[in-house]
Design a protein around this motif. Sequence first.
Motif, PDB file in Angstrom:
ATOM      1  N   ARG A  34     -21.634   4.462 -30.674  1.00 48.23           N
ATOM      2  CA  ARG A  34     -20.322   5.082 -30.885  1.00 48.23           C
ATOM      3  C   ARG A  34     -19.766   5.564 -29.541  1.00 48.23           C
ATOM      4  NH1 ARG A  34     -17.856   8.009 -34.985  1.00 48.23           N
ATOM      5  NH2 ARG A  34     -18.728   6.345 -36.268  1.00 48.23           N
ATOM      6  N   GLY A  35     -18.614   5.069 -29.165  1.00 50.71           N
ATOM      7  CA  GLY A  35     -17.932   5.578 -27.985  1.00 50.71           C
ATOM      8  C   GLY A  35     -17.253   6.896 -28.313  1.00 50.71           C
ATOM      9  N   LEU A  36     -17.192   7.792 -27.344  1.00 49.58           N
ATOM     10  CA  LEU A  36     -16.497   9.067 -27.499  1.00 49.58           C
ATOM     11  C   LEU A  36     -15.624   9.245 -26.269  1.00 49.58           C
ATOM     12  CD1 LEU A  36     -16.239  11.546 -29.346  1.00 49.58           C
ATOM     13  CD2 LEU A  36     -18.036  12.647 -27.997  1.00 49.58           C
ATOM     14  N   ILE A  37     -14.309   9.198 -26.455  1.00 48.09           N
ATOM     15  CA  ILE A  37     -13.399   9.242 -25.317  1.00 48.09           C
ATOM     16  C   ILE A  37     -12.357  10.337 -25.503  1.00 48.09           C
ATOM     17  CG2 ILE A  37     -13.707   6.785 -24.825  1.00 48.09           C
ATOM     18  CD1 ILE A  37     -10.936   6.283 -25.998  1.00 48.09           C
ATOM     19  N   GLY A  38     -11.765  10.729 -24.407  1.00 49.75           N
ATOM     20  CA  GLY A  38     -10.721  11.743 -24.392  1.00 49.75           C
ATOM     21  C   GLY A  38     -10.473  12.155 -22.961  1.00 49.75           C
ATOM     22  N   GLU A  39      -9.338  12.763 -22.721  1.00 55.12           N
ATOM     23  CA  GLU A  39      -9.031  13.232 -21.373  1.00 55.12           C
ATOM     24  C   GLU A  39      -9.948  14.397 -21.015  1.00 55.12           C
ATOM     25  OE1 GLU A  39      -4.775  12.669 -19.917  1.00 55.12           O
ATOM     26  OE2 GLU A  39      -4.462  13.333 -21.984  1.00 55.12           O
ATOM     27  N   ASN A  40      -9.983  14.748 -19.717  1.00 53.47           N
ATOM     28  CA  ASN A  40     -10.790  15.886 -19.289  1.00 53.47           C
ATOM     29  C   ASN A  40     -10.365  17.133 -20.050  1.00 53.47           C
ATOM     30  OD1 ASN A  40     -10.571  14.346 -16.210  1.00 53.47           O
ATOM     31  ND2 ASN A  40     -12.527  14.728 -17.164  1.00 53.47           N
ATOM     32  N   GLY A  41     -11.354  17.868 -20.566  1.00 60.12           N
ATOM     33  CA  GLY A  41     -11.062  19.062 -21.341  1.00 60.12           C
ATOM     34  C   GLY A  41     -10.829  18.788 -22.813  1.00 60.12           C
ATOM     35  N   SER A  42     -11.036  17.534 -23.254  1.00 65.50           N
ATOM     36  CA  SER A  42     -10.801  17.206 -24.667  1.00 65.50           C
ATOM     37  C   SER A  42     -11.939  17.644 -25.569  1.00 65.50           C
ATOM     38  CB  SER A  42     -10.565  15.703 -24.826  1.00 65.50           C
ATOM     39  OG  SER A  42     -11.717  14.977 -24.445  1.00 65.50           O
ATOM     40  N   GLY A  43     -13.098  17.979 -24.996  1.00 68.02           N
ATOM     41  CA  GLY A  43     -14.212  18.477 -25.788  1.00 68.02           C
ATOM     42  C   GLY A  43     -15.397  17.541 -25.880  1.00 68.02           C
ATOM     43  N   ARG A 199     -14.146   4.881 -18.519  1.00 67.32           N
ATOM     44  CA  ARG A 199     -13.839   3.486 -18.224  1.00 67.32           C
ATOM     45  C   ARG A 199     -13.687   2.721 -19.531  1.00 67.32           C
ATOM     46  NH1 ARG A 199     -18.679   3.004 -13.715  1.00 67.32           N
ATOM     47  NH2 ARG A 199     -17.741   4.368 -12.134  1.00 67.32           N
ATOM     48  N   ILE A 200     -12.456   2.460 -19.905  1.00 73.08           N
ATOM     49  CA  ILE A 200     -12.174   1.822 -21.184  1.00 73.08           C
ATOM     50  C   ILE A 200     -12.847   0.454 -21.304  1.00 73.08           C
ATOM     51  CG2 ILE A 200     -10.354   1.050 -22.740  1.00 73.08           C
ATOM     52  CD1 ILE A 200     -10.540   4.072 -22.364  1.00 73.08           C
ATOM     53  N   PRO A 201     -12.862  -0.392 -20.253  1.00 72.88           N
ATOM     54  CA  PRO A 201     -13.566  -1.673 -20.391  1.00 72.88           C
ATOM     55  C   PRO A 201     -15.037  -1.509 -20.761  1.00 72.88           C
ATOM     56  CG  PRO A 201     -12.118  -1.747 -18.487  1.00 72.88           C
ATOM     57  CD  PRO A 201     -12.133  -0.321 -18.970  1.00 72.88           C
ATOM     58  N   GLU A 202     -15.694  -0.457 -20.259  1.00 73.80           N
ATOM     59  CA  GLU A 202     -17.089  -0.210 -20.639  1.00 73.80           C
ATOM     60  C   GLU A 202     -17.202   0.105 -22.127  1.00 73.80           C
ATOM     61  OE1 GLU A 202     -18.876   1.591 -16.434  1.00 73.80           O
ATOM     62  OE2 GLU A 202     -18.625   2.899 -18.170  1.00 73.80           O
ATOM     63  N   ILE A 203     -16.281   0.926 -22.618  1.00 80.43           N
ATOM     64  CA  ILE A 203     -16.279   1.285 -24.037  1.00 80.43           C
ATOM     65  C   ILE A 203     -16.162   0.026 -24.895  1.00 80.43           C
ATOM     66  CG2 ILE A 203     -14.942   2.432 -25.851  1.00 80.43           C
ATOM     67  CD1 ILE A 203     -16.426   4.457 -24.239  1.00 80.43           C
ATOM     68  N   LEU A 204     -15.231  -0.856 -24.526  1.00 84.98           N
ATOM     69  CA  LEU A 204     -15.007  -2.070 -25.305  1.00 84.98           C
ATOM     70  C   LEU A 204     -16.176  -3.034 -25.182  1.00 84.98           C
ATOM     71  CD1 LEU A 204     -11.219  -2.628 -24.506  1.00 84.98           C
ATOM     72  CD2 LEU A 204     -12.211  -1.770 -26.639  1.00 84.98           C
ATOM     73  N   THR A 205     -16.896  -2.970 -24.064  1.00 85.25           N
ATOM     74  CA  THR A 205     -18.023  -3.882 -23.838  1.00 85.25           C
ATOM     75  C   THR A 205     -19.261  -3.489 -24.637  1.00 85.25           C
ATOM     76  OG1 THR A 205     -17.295  -4.490 -21.613  1.00 85.25           O
ATOM     77  CG2 THR A 205     -19.632  -4.779 -22.092  1.00 85.25           C
ATOM     78  N   ILE A 206     -19.597  -2.212 -24.664  1.00 87.42           N
ATOM     79  CA  ILE A 206     -20.898  -1.801 -25.183  1.00 87.42           C
ATOM     80  C   ILE A 206     -20.839  -1.137 -26.555  1.00 87.42           C
ATOM     81  CG2 ILE A 206     -20.923   0.520 -24.157  1.00 87.42           C
ATOM     82  CD1 ILE A 206     -23.883  -2.009 -24.395  1.00 87.42           C
ATOM     83  N   CYS A 207     -19.684  -0.623 -26.966  1.00 86.31           N
ATOM     84  CA  CYS A 207     -19.611   0.194 -28.180  1.00 86.31           C
ATOM     85  C   CYS A 207     -19.190  -0.621 -29.402  1.00 86.31           C
ATOM     86  CB  CYS A 207     -18.638   1.353 -27.991  1.00 86.31           C
ATOM     87  SG  CYS A 207     -19.148   2.508 -26.699  1.00 86.31           S
ATOM     88  N   ASP A 208     -19.716  -0.240 -30.561  1.00 88.83           N
ATOM     89  CA  ASP A 208     -19.308  -0.829 -31.834  1.00 88.83           C
ATOM     90  C   ASP A 208     -18.059  -0.146 -32.370  1.00 88.83           C
ATOM     91  OD1 ASP A 208     -21.745  -2.499 -32.041  1.00 88.83           O
ATOM     92  OD2 ASP A 208     -22.745  -0.567 -32.272  1.00 88.83           O
ATOM     93  N   THR A 209     -18.011   1.152 -32.234  1.00 93.27           N
ATOM     94  CA  THR A 209     -16.877   1.955 -32.685  1.00 93.27           C
ATOM     95  C   THR A 209     -16.563   2.989 -31.604  1.00 93.27           C
ATOM     96  OG1 THR A 209     -18.403   3.461 -33.809  1.00 93.27           O
ATOM     97  CG2 THR A 209     -17.399   1.703 -35.142  1.00 93.27           C
TER      98      THR A 209
END
Length: 499
Positions: A34-43, A199-209
Amino acid sequence: MTSPALSLSGVRKTYGGTVALADLSFEVAPGEIRGLIGENGSGKSTAMKVVSGQVIPDLGEVRVAGEALAAGSAHDRLTAGVGVVMQDPMLCEELTVAENLALGRVGRNGLVSWRRVNQQAAEVLERAGLDLDPLAIVADLSQDDRHMVEVARVLAWDCKVIGFDETTASLTEDYVERLFGVMRDLRTRGAAQIFISHRIPEILTICDTVTVLRDGEFVATVNTAETSEDQLIELLVGRSVDAQYRREPAPAGEVVLAARDLQPAGLAGRIDLEVRAGEVVGIGGLVGSGRSEILESVYGLLPRAGEVEVAGRGLRAGRPRQAIAAGLGLVPEDRRTRGLAMEQSVRANASAVAYGANSLAAVVRDKDSEGLLAMLRAKLQLKAPDDDAAVSTLSGGNQQKIVLGRWLDHNPRVLLLDEPTRGIDIGAKQDIYRLIDEAAHEGMGVLLVSSELPELIGLCDRILIMREGHLVAEFTGDVSEVELMAAAAGHSEPVETTV
């Protein structure tokens, strides 16, 4: 139906008046990344600290395989099969690799078989794709190897739930591939994983969701196979942002930095380079190639041979204060140990350059620091509970904004940037890129080290490639990532380095 390997339910955490997490809930299945993304300070990091047991939430609970985990120590979570590789390695640097991997797992009865400890460490290191001596002292390792030792430490606990908090932020591409190999192996073994990366490309490469957070709140969870990079970025920042950045070159002026016959301590090669006013010169290369050593020796942190001049003024080796007075500024690769006083306040850290640039009798007034802090908030979107909060309470990205922003406010002749966007979200990266562009157009020279090839291509007027302590190639104009990587990996012949 298989129960979730990990679930967070109604997790809330506040720091004073700042809401770090607001009613966060999500689940991760066995064998899911599971990828977890957000801007700095998003938690994001706060969520990982709740999962790891380092932070006790105000409300909510964490369950593993359906069992609620009591709020407690990180060691208790490891025992329960939950491990998190945090953004900055949490290792005992004076101990060996094997001793770090064994901490908390052996010796409770007072007896330790060091032969067995070293053998087990060798097995875990092999699984992590690391060709390291278990008896090596951690302090002697490269930053990439230290991060991978932290990964191996979690593997040694045979965790079933594993979080990676910006683990790739300080890894070069070859080490990122090693990490992804470990993660794919863990997926086949049924481990649930959470992967945080800007790095969004990393998220799309390795994560299922991927789950998106914004200001501590859940935004969405999407399948990566059905989501584009642009869609993820828009979910992340709440607006459309170009994924790539290409700065407009500024007219190059006089030479503001010149190094002749430069040989940083520990490197085999001697290097000549120049940076002109208004020019951004990039330095690329694999880990251990000597990129950071160039910046540190020019600035005076590392012994060197050869000559260094700033605007025609010679600098003696090993004199950072003289370098600052001549007009050099350095954003170091490791912000926690070399860029910040972690337990000092946001205000004190932001004012550090102003204090250092003045005499001991000079006083930096509160109203001066207020102006700098206002700039950090306006231009870099610095997020901090308050100006007197310890900088250790900030996210890694906000810490980096302080290090970079205080130098931009000081307006040096030449800015030395070592991985300036490491741990920075894509929205803030765009802001930093524009600030670098503005500084160049105002006549500042920039010498930039980066492991991100698109960043070098988008920002730099010239790109120098280091390999094994030698300057082996120089590129101007249009260049591809393939060409840069080929030069860094040894598929091109060394070039003359005289500029």
